[in-house]
Scaffold this active site. Structure first.
Site, PDB file in Angstrom:
ATOM      1  N   LYS A   1      49.450  73.951  65.100  1.00 49.44           N
ATOM      2  CA  LYS A   1      49.625  74.452  66.822  1.00 49.44           C
ATOM      3  C   LYS A   1      50.741  75.505  66.579  1.00 49.44           C
ATOM      4  CE  LYS A   1      46.750  70.652  68.285  1.00 49.44           C
ATOM      5  NZ  LYS A   1      46.799  69.016  68.051  1.00 49.44           N
TER       6      LYS A   1
ATOM      7  N   ASP B   1      55.626  63.209  68.457  1.00 49.46           N
ATOM      8  CA  ASP B   1      54.256  63.613  68.399  1.00 49.46           C
ATOM      9  C   ASP B   1      54.814  64.849  68.923  1.00 49.46           C
ATOM     10  OD1 ASP B   1      51.979  65.052  67.799  1.00 49.46           O
ATOM     11  OD2 ASP B   1      50.418  63.543  68.838  1.00 49.46           O
TER      12      ASP B   1
ATOM     13  N   TRP C   1      45.969  62.121  73.065  1.00 48.66           N
ATOM     14  CA  TRP C   1      46.640  61.157  71.817  1.00 48.66           C
ATOM     15  C   TRP C   1      47.944  60.634  71.645  1.00 48.66           C
ATOM     16  CZ3 TRP C   1      43.742  63.840  68.485  1.00 48.66           C
ATOM     17  CH2 TRP C   1      43.290  65.189  68.743  1.00 48.66           C
TER      18      TRP C   1
HETATM   19  C1  LIG Z   1      46.181  67.908  68.223  1.00 52.82           C
HETATM   20  C2  LIG Z   1      46.852  67.170  67.543  1.00 52.82           C
HETATM   21  C3  LIG Z   1      47.647  65.618  67.265  1.00 52.82           C
HETATM   22  C4  LIG Z   1      45.694  65.692  66.366  1.00 52.82           C
HETATM   23  O1  LIG Z   1      46.125  66.149  65.288  1.00 52.82           O
HETATM   24  P1  LIG Z   1      45.705  66.132  64.368  1.00 52.82           P
HETATM   25  O2  LIG Z   1      46.009  66.776  62.398  1.00 52.82           O
HETATM   26  O3  LIG Z   1      43.943  66.761  64.134  1.00 52.82           O
HETATM   27  O4  LIG Z   1      45.020  64.884  63.390  1.00 52.82           O
HETATM   28  C5  LIG Z   1      48.609  64.650  67.427  1.00 52.82           C
HETATM   29  N1  LIG Z   1      48.661  64.916  68.912  1.00 52.82           N
HETATM   30  C6  LIG Z   1      48.619  65.971  69.566  1.00 52.82           C
HETATM   31  C7  LIG Z   1      49.795  65.887  70.680  1.00 52.82           C
HETATM   32  C8  LIG Z   1      48.274  67.232  69.325  1.00 52.82           C
HETATM   33  O5  LIG Z   1      48.303  68.097  69.887  1.00 52.82           O
END
Ligand SMILES: *Cc1c(COP(=O)(O)O)cnc(C)c1O
Length: 358
Positions: free
Chosen positions: A191, A167, A100
């Site tokens: 999540k 993030d 990511w």
């Molecule tokens: C799942 C995830 C993403 C991607 O998320 P999307 O909403 O599917 O684009 C980005 N960064 C992290 C740390 C993630 O766990």
């Protein structure tokens, strides 16, 4: 309501209460006689949901007035681009702790000078790089606080001499955060705070407006600050479920309370991984995530991987297959994952060991 032990990595388990209230709102939303997905997003009933949700974010994370919280479409992956569009003028550094992080870096490279300040790619991202120096001449440092695929985490708010961007897709609301230390915190909801379809951004308002490029309207955080996350039609249903998820979180005591529970759940599972001779953890011990727990069969038992998977499935475990880049197993034990599910997985691992070692 739950009939299985859900360890899915995302989309993932949500609180029963949030699901049940969402079902009710599909039948009759706030006494309107319509489903929540049928009402105008300019109605006062919907406005109340937006206001409540924003207020809950601010309350739960103690967000100071310097920052605004936004709800957006496009997921965390779209925010990779928002970050570079809104903050990259000259040069930016990214801590490369996983796929990511790498994808976020790629978006920035398309718009300017961006580089990995440190990387743990050399060992399949099994640890968080340390000891790198942060130069003072960069626009921002980007970190991924929880590496969903590899099970590593930066569980504290680091001191940073330049604007810090994080993030937090997979550990937002899992612990208290000192929001004042960040220029931006962003992520997808799916999540820890809701279903897929909405992402969040907590942005320091005075950190914006510093780049000279043209920013397309929809990719400019200021558009969504001015429009109070309703510049265009917002993803109403995901936001509704997010609001219900945050109400649940507040009801059980907020982020301090859930952080205690999360630590207990993680300790329970890591203790079993360390005790059980048939399994071994893949992340460096000092960097272990309390959200995603990654483990493999211990050396000598690799051939039993499929058998354990089937054994666990029989006992109601769902979503424990590791990401294809790491292999083995991953149990995602987000906020809504009950301790009983973690205990069930632990029991299952102990039982498997007993069976095989007879
Ligand atoms: C799942 C995830 C993403 C991607 O998320 P999307 O909403 O599917 O684009 C980005 N960064 C992290 C740390 C993630 O766990």
């Amino acid at each position: 309501m739950k009939k299985v032990h859900n360890f899915n990595a995302g989309p993932c388990i949500l609180p029963d209460q949030a699901i049940e209230n969402a079902i009710d709102a599909l039948k009759d939303f706030a006494g309107t006689g319509m489903a929540v997905i049928e009402v105008s997003h300019r109605s006062k009933e919907w406005q109340a949901v937006m206001d409540e949700c924003r207020a809950l974010w601010k309350e739960l994370l103690n967000i100071p007035d310097t920052h605004e919280v936004l709800f957006l479409g496009g997921g965390a992956s779209m925010e990779f681009l928002y970050v570079a569009m809104n903050f990259l003028e000259r040069k930016a550094a990214y801590l490369e702790t996983g796929v990511w992080a790498k994808k976020a870096l790629k978006e920035a490279k398309g718009l300017g000078e961006a580089y990995a300040i440190a990387s743990s790619a050399d060992s399949t991202y099994s640890y968080i790089p340390k000891g790198y120096e942060i130069p003072s001449d960069i626009d921002y440092l980007h970190i991924t606080t929880n590496n969903t695929i590899y099970g590593t985490e930066i569980p504290y708010d680091m001191d940073c001499p330049v604007p810090l961007i994080a993030d937090m897709s997979s550990d937002i609301m899992s612990r208290p955060v000192d929001v004042s230390k960040y220029a931006l915190i962003y992520g997808g909801a799916q999540k820890n705070v809701g279903p897929a379809g909405v992402s969040f951004a907590i942005v320091r308002k005075d950190a914006l407006g510093k780049v000279s490029r043209y920013i397309p309207t929809m990719l400019d955080y200021r558009t969504h600050i001015d429009g109070e996350s309703m510049f265009n039609t917002p993803p109403v249903f995901p936001i509704f479920v997010m609001n219900e998820t945050l109400k649940w979180l507040k009801g059980i005591g907020g982020v301090e309370a859930i952080n205690r529970i999360n630590k207990e759940k993680a300790a329970l599972l890591y203790d079993e991984i360390d005790r059980n001779s048939m399994f071994t953890g893949t992340a460096a011990k000092e960097d272990r995530s309390i959200m995603n727990v990654c483990f493999v069969m211990a050396p000598g038992y690799e051939n039993l991987q499929d058998e354990f998977m089937a054994f666990a499935k029989d006992r109601g475990m769902v979503g424990i297959k590791g990401h294809r880049s790491v292999g083995g197993f991953r149990a995602s034990i987000y906020n809504a994952c009950p301790k009983e599910s973690v205990q069930a997985l632990v029991d299952c691992m102990a039982e498997f060991e007993k069976l095989k070692k007879q």
